[in-house]
Design a protein around this motif. Structure first.
Motif, PDB file in Angstrom:
ATOM      1  N   VAL A  67       0.822  -1.211   0.000  1.00 15.79           N
ATOM      2  CA  VAL A  67       0.000   0.000   0.000  1.00 15.79           C
ATOM      3  C   VAL A  67       0.854   1.258   0.000  1.00 15.79           C
ATOM      4  O   VAL A  67       0.562   2.221  -0.709  1.00 15.79           O
ATOM      5  N   LEU A  68       1.920   1.265   0.786  1.00 12.56           N
ATOM      6  CA  LEU A  68       2.662   2.503   1.013  1.00 12.56           C
ATOM      7  C   LEU A  68       3.641   2.853  -0.098  1.00 12.56           C
ATOM      8  O   LEU A  68       4.077   3.988  -0.181  1.00 12.56           O
ATOM      9  N   SER A  69       4.009   1.925  -0.928  1.00  5.98           N
ATOM     10  CA  SER A  69       5.008   2.084  -1.988  1.00  5.98           C
ATOM     11  C   SER A  69       6.404   2.016  -1.413  1.00  5.98           C
ATOM     12  O   SER A  69       6.627   2.294  -0.237  1.00  5.98           O
ATOM     13  N   HIS A  70       7.347   1.682  -2.269  1.00  7.94           N
ATOM     14  CA  HIS A  70       8.730   1.530  -1.834  1.00  7.94           C
ATOM     15  C   HIS A  70       9.382   2.885  -1.574  1.00  7.94           C
ATOM     16  O   HIS A  70      10.073   3.074  -0.578  1.00  7.94           O
ATOM     17  N   ILE A  71       9.155   3.829  -2.488  1.00  4.31           N
ATOM     18  CA  ILE A  71       9.733   5.174  -2.366  1.00  4.31           C
ATOM     19  C   ILE A  71       8.681   6.198  -2.793  1.00  4.31           C
ATOM     20  O   ILE A  71       7.935   5.961  -3.758  1.00  4.31           O
ATOM     21  N   GLU A  72       8.608   7.291  -2.080  1.00  2.61           N
ATOM     22  CA  GLU A  72       7.725   8.391  -2.462  1.00  2.61           C
ATOM     23  C   GLU A  72       8.566   9.630  -2.745  1.00  2.61           C
ATOM     24  O   GLU A  72       9.475   9.949  -1.985  1.00  2.61           O
ATOM     25  N   VAL A  73       8.247  10.310  -3.854  1.00  2.00           N
ATOM     26  CA  VAL A  73       8.975  11.509  -4.272  1.00  2.00           C
ATOM     27  C   VAL A  73       8.017  12.696  -4.196  1.00  2.00           C
ATOM     28  O   VAL A  73       6.939  12.661  -4.805  1.00  2.00           O
ATOM     29  N   TYR A  74       8.401  13.719  -3.446  1.00  2.00           N
ATOM     30  CA  TYR A  74       7.597  14.928  -3.311  1.00  2.00           C
ATOM     31  C   TYR A  74       8.370  16.121  -3.862  1.00  2.00           C
ATOM     32  O   TYR A  74       9.607  16.188  -3.757  1.00  2.00           O
ATOM     33  N   ASP A  75       7.624  17.057  -4.428  1.00  2.00           N
ATOM     34  CA  ASP A  75       8.212  18.323  -4.844  1.00  2.00           C
ATOM     35  C   ASP A  75       8.224  19.262  -3.647  1.00  2.00           C
ATOM     36  O   ASP A  75       7.213  19.408  -2.954  1.00  2.00           O
ATOM     37  N   ALA A  76       9.350  19.889  -3.377  1.00  2.00           N
ATOM     38  CA  ALA A  76       9.464  20.785  -2.229  1.00  2.00           C
ATOM     39  C   ALA A  76       8.496  21.956  -2.326  1.00  2.00           C
ATOM     40  O   ALA A  76       8.160  22.575  -1.309  1.00  2.00           O
ATOM     41  N   ARG A  77       8.005  22.274  -3.537  1.00  3.39           N
ATOM     42  CA  ARG A  77       7.062  23.378  -3.713  1.00  3.39           C
ATOM     43  C   ARG A  77       5.640  22.994  -3.308  1.00  3.39           C
ATOM     44  O   ARG A  77       4.763  23.843  -3.246  1.00  3.39           O
ATOM     45  N   GLY A  78       5.400  21.706  -3.068  1.00  3.64           N
ATOM     46  CA  GLY A  78       4.083  21.257  -2.624  1.00  3.64           C
ATOM     47  C   GLY A  78       3.346  20.437  -3.649  1.00  3.64           C
ATOM     48  O   GLY A  78       2.675  19.462  -3.310  1.00  3.64           O
ATOM     49  N   LEU A  79       3.409  20.796  -4.909  1.00  6.67           N
ATOM     50  CA  LEU A  79       2.761  20.055  -5.990  1.00  6.67           C
ATOM     51  C   LEU A  79       3.797  19.679  -7.039  1.00  6.67           C
ATOM     52  O   LEU A  79       4.891  20.262  -7.096  1.00  6.67           O
ATOM     53  N   MET A  80       3.450  18.713  -7.891  1.00  8.39           N
ATOM     54  CA  MET A  80       4.370  18.239  -8.915  1.00  8.39           C
ATOM     55  C   MET A  80       3.674  18.266 -10.282  1.00  8.39           C
ATOM     56  O   MET A  80       3.249  17.226 -10.803  1.00  8.39           O
ATOM     57  N   PRO A  81       3.548  19.466 -10.888  1.00 14.72           N
ATOM     58  CA  PRO A  81       2.868  19.560 -12.194  1.00 14.72           C
ATOM     59  C   PRO A  81       3.625  18.844 -13.313  1.00 14.72           C
ATOM     60  O   PRO A  81       3.023  18.409 -14.295  1.00 14.72           O
ATOM     61  N   ASP A  82       4.936  18.736 -13.184  1.00 10.34           N
ATOM     62  CA  ASP A  82       5.747  18.083 -14.214  1.00 10.34           C
ATOM     63  C   ASP A  82       6.044  16.631 -13.868  1.00 10.34           C
ATOM     64  O   ASP A  82       7.128  16.119 -14.156  1.00 10.34           O
ATOM     65  N   VAL A 242      18.440   3.117  -2.960  1.00  8.67           N
ATOM     66  CA  VAL A 242      17.927   3.664  -4.222  1.00  8.67           C
ATOM     67  C   VAL A 242      17.454   5.094  -4.030  1.00  8.67           C
ATOM     68  O   VAL A 242      17.679   5.966  -4.877  1.00  8.67           O
ATOM     69  N   ALA A 243      16.790   5.370  -2.904  1.00  7.29           N
ATOM     70  CA  ALA A 243      16.327   6.734  -2.625  1.00  7.29           C
ATOM     71  C   ALA A 243      17.504   7.699  -2.549  1.00  7.29           C
ATOM     72  O   ALA A 243      17.441   8.827  -3.060  1.00  7.29           O
ATOM     73  N   GLN A 244      18.587   7.270  -1.914  1.00  8.48           N
ATOM     74  CA  GLN A 244      19.770   8.118  -1.817  1.00  8.48           C
ATOM     75  C   GLN A 244      20.369   8.375  -3.195  1.00  8.48           C
ATOM     76  O   GLN A 244      20.804   9.508  -3.491  1.00  8.48           O
ATOM     77  N   ALA A 245      20.385   7.359  -4.048  1.00 12.07           N
ATOM     78  CA  ALA A 245      20.916   7.527  -5.403  1.00 12.07           C
ATOM     79  C   ALA A 245      20.047   8.481  -6.218  1.00 12.07           C
ATOM     80  O   ALA A 245      20.556   9.312  -6.980  1.00 12.07           O
ATOM     81  N   LEU A 246      18.724   8.388  -6.059  1.00  8.84           N
ATOM     82  CA  LEU A 246      17.820   9.272  -6.797  1.00  8.84           C
ATOM     83  C   LEU A 246      17.979  10.719  -6.347  1.00  8.84           C
ATOM     84  O   LEU A 246      17.848  11.650  -7.156  1.00  8.84           O
ATOM     85  N   LYS A 247      18.228  10.943  -5.066  1.00 11.16           N
ATOM     86  CA  LYS A 247      18.439  12.307  -4.581  1.00 11.16           C
ATOM     87  C   LYS A 247      19.598  12.977  -5.301  1.00 11.16           C
ATOM     88  O   LYS A 247      19.580  14.189  -5.557  1.00 11.16           O
ATOM     89  N   GLN A 248      20.603  12.199  -5.630  1.00 11.90           N
ATOM     90  CA  GLN A 248      21.792  12.758  -6.261  1.00 11.90           C
ATOM     91  C   GLN A 248      21.619  12.970  -7.754  1.00 11.90           C
ATOM     92  O   GLN A 248      22.331  13.786  -8.348  1.00 11.90           O
ATOM     93  N   THR A 249      20.672  12.254  -8.378  1.00  7.17           N
ATOM     94  CA  THR A 249      20.524  12.336  -9.828  1.00  7.17           C
ATOM     95  C   THR A 249      19.359  13.217 -10.274  1.00  7.17           C
ATOM     96  O   THR A 249      19.381  13.737 -11.392  1.00  7.17           O
ATOM     97  N   LEU A 250      18.343  13.402  -9.432  1.00  6.89           N
ATOM     98  CA  LEU A 250      17.195  14.217  -9.833  1.00  6.89           C
ATOM     99  C   LEU A 250      17.545  15.704  -9.789  1.00  6.89           C
ATOM    100  O   LEU A 250      18.132  16.188  -8.821  1.00  6.89           O
TER     101      LEU A 250
END
Length: 419
Positions: A67-82, A242-250
């Motif tokens: 249910v919770l998913s493995h990783i969740e990605v949030y936009d610091a601005r609050g929403l993720m239009p892109d 994986v979350a740590q790796a994504l932080k560095q590449t996004l």
């Protein structure tokens, strides 16, 4: 092969066998059996309890992850239009298998005079099915009916039962007003049609979660974009890496949470409970070790003449110690082996045994609203078994030291004078 063993081992083994067959002192024989039984019960109890706690963690974790998913990605601005571009960027990491946008709301579901709080997740059904394992089989039909503007809702099975609603019936969703003020505290409401139910087997989600279409959720929240992305990766245990790796590449300001962070308190509490249960149940083995001490002390008293004869024949004090250490350690090992076999067999068949007991007695051992799951799980881990065996053998060995040393304090002349 026995002929090549040191005489200390031969005599120690003979004392164990003699005690089990009755010997001259029947009470020594009884204490020997009690010590073996005590060690065996302690070892079996430890293995079974640790297996149940492992199974509990495995089952609850698996249902949480579904249910919770493995990783969740949030936009610091609050929403993720892109979000499509962010999804494409995360897909460049080979560990990411799928992604899905989402928007969560906290509201109240009402039907008649019944009212239940719920977490609502706005999703795109086709995308959500790629990251959520439970949207398959019987649960899939309701999600297929989630279409934009239809205001359909899929409820957890226990939530639907508590609201007394079925497929095709309606519920009212009450949400905090987006423009609330001191003069206007009335919540906004919207009527939804129940498109289906889902059942995960985790009471927290089955009784407090619902799904609606992403566009319906955006309309209710008066926004035009999801809050973030849910990611599914190949190995859930690698989520922190994986979350740590994504932080560095996004590129951009993104906040990433993996499933272990969202449930860190729960897992820490479970680990502490498992450690404490291991320590507490080890006391059972420790009590049995005291029986080994008592048995050896009485055995030393019973064998005073034998010890005196061995000393007059030239046996050293260290050899006398070894004889009784072998006797005590072999008694402990018999208990450890018996307890390990019994504990492993019970751990492997615990589910069937509990189900049979519940069927015969009519009682239900686990209330799912308390323990999250309704069946007793069990997962035998050999490293736990090795740890239990090591502790039991160590306690059995330590229990032989004092009686064996005490055996060397007797004087041969005094012992033979009374024979």
């Amino acid at each position: 092969m026995a002929r090549h063993l040191p005489y200390e081992w031969l005599i120690g083994v003979r004392y164990v066998r003699a005690g089990r067959r009755g010997g001259r002192n029947s009470f020594v024989s009884f204490m020997s059996l009690a010590s073996i039984t005590g060690v065996g019960l302690g070892v079996a109890a430890l293995i079974v309890v640790l297996s149940v706690m492992n199974g509990f963690q495995r089952d609850v974790s698996a249902r949480m992850i579904s249910v919770l998913s493995h990783i969740e990605v949030y936009d610091a601005r609050g929403l993720m239009p892109d979000w499509p571009a962010v999804a494409a960027a995360t897909a460049r990491n080979g560990a990411v298998q799928a992604s899905a946008p989402f928007l969560e709301l906290q509201g109240m579901l009402l039907e008649g005079d019944r009212m239940k709080p719920a977490t609502l997740r706005g999703v795109l059904p086709a995308q959500e099915a790629k990251v959520a394992e439970f949207i398959r089989g019987d649960n899939a039909a309701g999600f297929a009916a989630l279409t934009p503007g239809a205001f359909n809702i899929v409820l957890g099975a226990d939530l639907a039962r508590e609201l007394h609603v079925k497929q095709g019936e309606q519920v009212i969703l009450a949400l905090p007003s987006q423009h609330s003020s001191l003069s206007n505290m009335m919540p906004q409401t919207r009527r939804f049609t129940v498109a289906g139910t889902f059942e995960i087997g985790h009471f927290e989600f089955d009784s407090g979660m619902a799904f609606i279409h992403l566009q319906d959720a955006e309309q209710l929240q008066q926004v035009d974009a999801p809050a973030g992305l849910r990611l599914r990766i190949a190995d859930a245990n690698q989520a922190p890496q994986v979350a740590q790796a994504l932080k560095q590449t996004l590129d951009g300001q993104y906040i990433l949470h993996d499933w272990t962070q969202r449930n860190a308190t729960w897992f820490a509490a479970l680990h502490s409970q498992k450690t404490m249960m291991f320590i507490i149940l080890s006391l059972i083995v420790a009590v049995a070790a005291f029986n080994v001490v008592a048995m050896l002390v009485m055995s030393v008293t019973d064998k005073r003449a034998d010890v005196a004869i061995l000393r007059t024949l030239g046996a050293r004090q260290l050899s006398i110690m070894k004889i009784f250490m072998v006797q005590g350690l072999l008694s402990g090992l018999l208990g450890v082996v018996a307890g390990t076999v019994v504990g492993v067999l019970i751990a492997w068949n615990l589910g069937a045994m509990v189900a049979a007991f519940e069927h015969l007695s009519g009682a239900h051992l686990l209330a799912k609203n308390i323990y999250f799951i309704s069946a007793v799980p069990s997962e035998l881990r050999w490293d736990d078994v090795a740890g239990v065996v090591a502790v039991a053998v160590a306690l059995s060995f330590l229990s032989t030291l004092y009686p064996s040393w005490w055996a060397t304090r007797s004087q041969p002349a005094d012992a033979l004078r009374h024979e």
